[in-house]
Scaffold this motif. Structure first.
Motif, short mmCIF file in Angstrom:
data_model
loop_
_atom_site.label_atom_id
_atom_site.label_comp_id
_atom_site.label_asym_id
_atom_site.label_seq_id
_atom_site.Cartn_x
_atom_site.Cartn_y
_atom_site.Cartn_z
N ASN A 34 9.15 -10.07 -4.74
CA ASN A 34 8.16 -10.20 -5.80
C ASN A 34 7.71 -8.80 -6.14
OD1 ASN A 34 5.80 -10.59 -7.34
ND2 ASN A 34 5.41 -12.56 -6.37
N SER A 35 7.94 -8.37 -7.37
CA SER A 35 7.64 -6.98 -7.74
C SER A 35 6.19 -6.76 -8.18
CB SER A 35 8.59 -6.52 -8.86
OG SER A 35 8.39 -7.31 -10.01
N ASN A 36 5.40 -7.84 -8.26
CA ASN A 36 4.01 -7.68 -8.69
C ASN A 36 3.15 -8.76 -8.06
OD1 ASN A 36 1.73 -6.73 -9.91
ND2 ASN A 36 2.32 -7.29 -11.98
N TRP A 37 2.98 -8.67 -6.76
CA TRP A 37 2.18 -9.63 -6.00
C TRP A 37 0.88 -8.96 -5.57
CZ3 TRP A 37 0.50 -9.69 -0.88
CH2 TRP A 37 -0.01 -10.91 -0.42
N VAL A 38 -0.20 -9.29 -6.19
CA VAL A 38 -1.51 -8.74 -5.87
C VAL A 38 -1.45 -7.21 -5.74
CG1 VAL A 38 -3.58 -9.02 -4.42
CG2 VAL A 38 -1.96 -10.90 -4.60
N GLY A 39 -0.83 -6.57 -6.71
CA GLY A 39 -0.79 -5.12 -6.76
C GLY A 39 0.27 -4.46 -5.89
N ALA A 40 1.21 -5.23 -5.39
CA ALA A 40 2.24 -4.66 -4.52
C ALA A 40 3.60 -5.30 -4.81
CB ALA A 40 1.89 -4.87 -3.06
N ALA A 41 4.66 -4.58 -4.49
CA ALA A 41 6.00 -5.15 -4.47
C ALA A 41 6.28 -5.54 -3.02
CB ALA A 41 7.02 -4.13 -4.95
N ILE A 42 6.78 -6.75 -2.81
CA ILE A 42 6.98 -7.25 -1.45
C ILE A 42 8.30 -8.00 -1.31
CG2 ILE A 42 4.51 -7.49 -0.95
CD1 ILE A 42 4.92 -10.56 -1.42
N LYS A 43 8.71 -8.16 -0.05
CA LYS A 43 9.76 -9.10 0.32
C LYS A 43 9.08 -10.22 1.08
CE LYS A 43 13.39 -5.65 1.02
NZ LYS A 43 14.24 -5.04 2.06
N VAL A 44 9.62 -11.44 0.96
CA VAL A 44 9.02 -12.60 1.62
C VAL A 44 10.09 -13.36 2.39
CG1 VAL A 44 7.71 -14.74 1.27
CG2 VAL A 44 7.37 -12.81 -0.28
N GLY A 45 9.79 -13.70 3.61
CA GLY A 45 10.66 -14.55 4.43
C GLY A 45 9.82 -15.62 5.11
N TRP A 46 10.47 -16.71 5.49
CA TRP A 46 9.79 -17.83 6.16
C TRP A 46 10.56 -18.26 7.39
CZ3 TRP A 46 5.21 -20.11 4.64
CH2 TRP A 46 4.73 -19.77 3.39
N GLU A 56 4.88 -17.23 7.31
CA GLU A 56 5.28 -16.45 6.14
C GLU A 56 5.30 -14.98 6.54
OE1 GLU A 56 3.90 -15.89 1.49
OE2 GLU A 56 2.42 -16.54 2.97
N LEU A 57 6.40 -14.32 6.29
CA LEU A 57 6.57 -12.91 6.64
C LEU A 57 6.59 -12.08 5.35
CD1 LEU A 57 9.43 -13.58 9.17
CD2 LEU A 57 7.03 -13.19 9.72
N LEU A 58 5.76 -11.06 5.29
CA LEU A 58 5.66 -10.19 4.13
C LEU A 58 5.99 -8.76 4.51
CD1 LEU A 58 2.25 -11.45 2.68
CD2 LEU A 58 4.55 -12.20 2.03
N GLU A 59 6.78 -8.10 3.69
CA GLU A 59 7.09 -6.68 3.88
C GLU A 59 6.72 -5.94 2.60
OE1 GLU A 59 10.74 -3.55 4.64
OE2 GLU A 59 11.15 -5.68 4.84
N TRP A 60 5.82 -4.98 2.68
CA TRP A 60 5.44 -4.15 1.55
C TRP A 60 6.60 -3.24 1.23
CZ3 TRP A 60 4.64 1.09 0.48
CH2 TRP A 60 3.89 1.38 -0.66
N THR A 61 7.03 -3.22 -0.06
CA THR A 61 8.16 -2.37 -0.45
C THR A 61 7.76 -1.30 -1.46
OG1 THR A 61 8.87 -3.96 -2.12
CG2 THR A 61 9.86 -4.16 0.07
N GLY A 62 6.49 -1.28 -1.85
CA GLY A 62 6.02 -0.25 -2.78
C GLY A 62 4.92 -0.79 -3.68
N PRO A 63 4.47 0.06 -4.59
CA PRO A 63 3.45 -0.39 -5.54
C PRO A 63 4.03 -1.41 -6.51
CG PRO A 63 4.13 1.86 -6.04
CD PRO A 63 4.84 1.46 -4.78
N ALA A 64 3.16 -2.19 -7.08
CA ALA A 64 3.59 -3.21 -8.05
C ALA A 64 4.33 -2.59 -9.21
CB ALA A 64 2.37 -3.98 -8.57
N GLN A 65 5.31 -3.32 -9.72
CA GLN A 65 6.07 -2.90 -10.89
C GLN A 65 5.62 -3.74 -12.08
OE1 GLN A 65 8.22 -0.28 -10.61
NE2 GLN A 65 7.44 -0.23 -8.52
N PRO A 66 5.30 -3.11 -13.21
CA PRO A 66 4.86 -3.88 -14.36
C PRO A 66 5.94 -4.86 -14.82
CG PRO A 66 4.84 -1.51 -14.84
CD PRO A 66 5.37 -1.70 -13.46
N ALA A 67 5.50 -6.02 -15.29
CA ALA A 67 6.43 -7.02 -15.81
C ALA A 67 7.10 -6.49 -17.09
CB ALA A 67 5.70 -8.32 -16.09
N GLY A 68 8.33 -6.90 -17.28
CA GLY A 68 8.98 -6.52 -18.54
C GLY A 68 10.19 -5.80 -18.37
#
Length: 68
Positions: A34-46, A56-68
């Motif tokens: 998810n490139s724009n989840w509450v201000g962050a880009a993340i990976k998600v695993g379950w 739910e496992l979350l990994e921060w991958t960087g700042p959020a990326q604007p949609a578009g």
């Protein structure tokens, strides 16, 4: 009350996926991003823990990326 799920921040989601599979608890679905989840880009695993709780496992991958 029943626990819906527990959430944890992790590092190196792919390595964790490999290790949980080797331990007999594979991820419930492929890793998603998810490139724009509450201000962050993340990976998600379950996964499901030994007591049957969804984790739910979350990994921060960087700042959020604007949609578009």
């Amino acid at each position: 009350l029943r626990l819906n799920h527990l959430c944890l921040w992790v590092d190196n989601m792919e390595e964790l996926e490999r290790r949980t599979e080797e331990a007999g608890s594979p991820f419930l679905r492929p890793i998603s991003s998810n490139s724009n989840w509450v201000g962050a880009a993340i990976k998600v695993g379950w996964v499901v823990d030994p007591d049957g709780n969804r984790v739910e496992l979350l990994e921060w991958t960087g700042p959020a990326q604007p949609a578009g």
